[in-house]
Design an enzyme around this catalytic site. Structure first.
Site, PDB file in Angstrom:
ATOM      1  N   SER A   1       0.798  -1.234   0.000  1.00 39.49           N
ATOM      2  CA  SER A   1       0.000   0.000   0.000  1.00 39.49           C
ATOM      3  C   SER A   1       0.829   1.282   0.000  1.00 39.49           C
ATOM      4  O   SER A   1       0.299   2.342  -0.323  1.00 39.49           O
ATOM      5  CB  SER A   1      -0.950   0.024   1.196  1.00 39.49           C
ATOM      6  OG  SER A   1      -0.240  -0.078   2.404  1.00 39.49           O
TER       7      SER A   1
ATOM      8  N   ASP B   1      -4.045   7.766   7.983  1.00 37.94           N
ATOM      9  CA  ASP B   1      -4.841   6.814   8.765  1.00 37.94           C
ATOM     10  C   ASP B   1      -3.919   6.062   9.712  1.00 37.94           C
ATOM     11  O   ASP B   1      -2.820   6.526   9.997  1.00 37.94           O
ATOM     12  CB  ASP B   1      -5.634   5.885   7.831  1.00 37.94           C
ATOM     13  CG  ASP B   1      -4.738   5.034   6.934  1.00 37.94           C
ATOM     14  OD1 ASP B   1      -3.524   4.930   7.218  1.00 37.94           O
ATOM     15  OD2 ASP B   1      -5.253   4.468   5.951  1.00 37.94           O
TER      16      ASP B   1
ATOM     17  N   HIS C   1      -0.752   4.891   7.230  1.00 38.65           N
ATOM     18  CA  HIS C   1      -0.225   5.523   6.015  1.00 38.65           C
ATOM     19  C   HIS C   1      -0.045   7.026   6.147  1.00 38.65           C
ATOM     20  O   HIS C   1      -0.916   7.709   6.672  1.00 38.65           O
ATOM     21  CB  HIS C   1      -1.180   5.257   4.846  1.00 38.65           C
ATOM     22  CG  HIS C   1      -1.445   3.810   4.618  1.00 38.65           C
ATOM     23  ND1 HIS C   1      -2.551   3.176   5.130  1.00 38.65           N
ATOM     24  CD2 HIS C   1      -0.742   2.872   3.966  1.00 38.65           C
ATOM     25  CE1 HIS C   1      -2.519   1.893   4.784  1.00 38.65           C
ATOM     26  NE2 HIS C   1      -1.425   1.681   4.084  1.00 38.65           N
TER      27      HIS C   1
END
Ligand SMILES: *[C@@H]1O[C@H](CO)[C@@H](O)[C@H](O)[C@H]1NC(C)=O
Ligand SMILES: *[C@@H]1O[C@H](CO)[C@@H](O)[C@H](O)[C@H]1NC(C)=O
Ligand SMILES: *[C@@H]1O[C@H](CO)[C@@H](O)[C@H](O)[C@H]1NC(C)=O
Ligand SMILES: *[C@@H]1O[C@H](CO)[C@@H](O)[C@H](O)[C@H]1NC(C)=O
Ligand SMILES: *[C@@H]1O[C@H](CO)[C@@H](O)[C@H](O)[C@H]1NC(C)=O
Length: 348
Positions: A43, A324, A327
């Site tokens: 991610s 978040d 990240h």
């Protein structure tokens, strides 16, 4: 717990493999500017590969800063891939999932990174591990979608941000057992780097692990005040082994073409800078994320059955380092990248 929450909250240590194009002098074209970026990882690098049903990255408020709506990035905006592409003078390469969007889209390379993935399987069949991501690339290479020349004038970025460790702990692994598991992860990563290297890219940039103990998912236990040193010590062991493996590969191939992108140092530098006055690189409460779930088991992007938001978002994502629980925001990535830019550009 719903799957999307699982991915976002537990599998957010993303891995970034930045591999660069190889700069070997005997390829006449290698002196020119890299023409493509290929990306493998998780991610921290994904720009839209994970299926919409599986990840919060396709839900509001992800993407509010860029491109203005959720688009599969695990942030409010741009991520590491975007900044690396920009520094190469390239547009962000198309996500593998969108490869049928037209031949023109293929010219800047391709992003095979899937949020939540690792070198080993993290969510069984749902997320391709890094080996499978490299298989996807090899298939396109075999089908002549990309040629040998394309690869030789490319840079590869590889991220590996901790999903293997999150999955290991989720399955009941202990922090003590991690000492034995870390070498297995790094060995597999080194095998992957060797395989990528054999395709002949000019450079390979591989991300070191960021300080996992400073991610909001860990620091929430201290109201976002303190990093977890136990976790960061384990991360440093991973990074030490990674450096040794990369030094070995570089020595073996006699081409100093693999570079470790020090996300550990760069994250730490930004997180420690809260009192310095360097304007745009300063974050007031750097460990506190912008977007947080408002109930147990909720995370950024969660909604209830009626569609009511189960999260809050800060008023200005630009003032937060973390977006978040795992990240960085676009502003966070920008600050991290600013620290790394000059060493990376020297390497290219
Ligand atoms: C990666 O996934 C493939 C396909 O599921 C599997 O066969 C392979 O064993 C996995 N590789 C690793 C290193 O876990
Ligand atoms: C690509 O071609 C090579 C050589 O023919 C073959 O060994 C390999 O399995 C192919 N890769 C994939 C992913 O099909
Ligand atoms: C730090 O992380 C370890 C391993 O995840 C955990 O066992 C420990 O309780 C944490 N310490 C603090 C102070 O949160
Ligand atoms: C580099 O490789 C050579 C020959 O393969 C070996 O003798 C030497 O010890 C290696 N150096 C390092 C630093 O690994
Ligand atoms: C940083 O700033 C905060 C608030 O302005 C202050 O409380 C703290 O002592 C400062 N820390 C350092 C290391 O100067």
């Amino acid at each position: 717990m719903e799957l999307s929450t699982l991915i976002v909250s537990f599998f957010c240590f993303c891995s970034l493999i930045t591999s660069g194009a190889l700069g070997s002098a005997h390829h006449h074209h290698s002196r020119g500017h890299p023409t493509k970026l290929f990306v493998f990882g998780d991610s921290y690098a994904d720009t839209g590969n994970v299926r919409k049903a599986l990840a919060n990255s396709w839900k509001a408020p992800y993407g509010i800063t860029f491109p203005g709506k959720p688009a599969g990035r695990f942030s409010d905006g741009r991520v590491l891939t975007d900044y690396v592409a920009k520094s190469l003078g390239l547009k962000t390469p198309v996500a593998y999932a969108w490869r049928d969007a037209g031949v023109k889209k293929l010219r800047y390379g391709m992003n095979f990174a899937f949020g939540g993935s690792g070198v080993f399987d993290t969510l069984a069949d749902l997320l391709p591990n890094m080996t499978t991501q490299i298989d996807f690339f090899e298939n396109l290479f075999n089908e002549s979608v990309y040629t040998k020349w394309d690869v030789q004038s490319s840079v590869v970025l590889v991220t590996l941000s901790g999903n293997d460790y999150a999955a290991y702990l989720e399955k009941g692994g202990t922090i003590q057992g991690l000492q034995g598991f870390i070498p297995r992860v790094v060995n597999q990563l080194a095998l992957n780097l060797r395989r990528i290297s054999e395709f002949g890219p000019r450079k390979i940039v591989v991300a070191a692990l960021q300080p996992l103990g400073c991610l909001p998912r860990m620091t929430q236990l201290t109201s976002f005040q303190q990093c977890n040193d136990t976790e960061n010590t384990a991360v440093q062991f991973h990074n030490l082994l990674l450096r040794q493996a990369v030094a070995g590969l570089n020595n073996e191939t006699r081409r100093n073409h693999i570079f470790v992108l020090d996300l550990y140092d760069s994250f730490t530098t930004v997180l420690d800078r809260k009192n310095d006055t360097k304007g745009k690189l300063k974050f007031e409460s750097p460990l506190k994320p912008c977007c947080v779930g408002t109930c147990a088991g909720c995370s950024c992007g969660s909604v209830d059955a009626k569609g009511t938001k189960l999260y809050t978002v800060c008023s200005d994502p630009k003032s937060s380092f973390f977006w978040d629980s795992s990240h960085p925001t676009q502003a966070g990535w920008r600050a991290v990248y600013t620290n790394l830019k000059s060493t990376l550009e020297q390497f290219f």
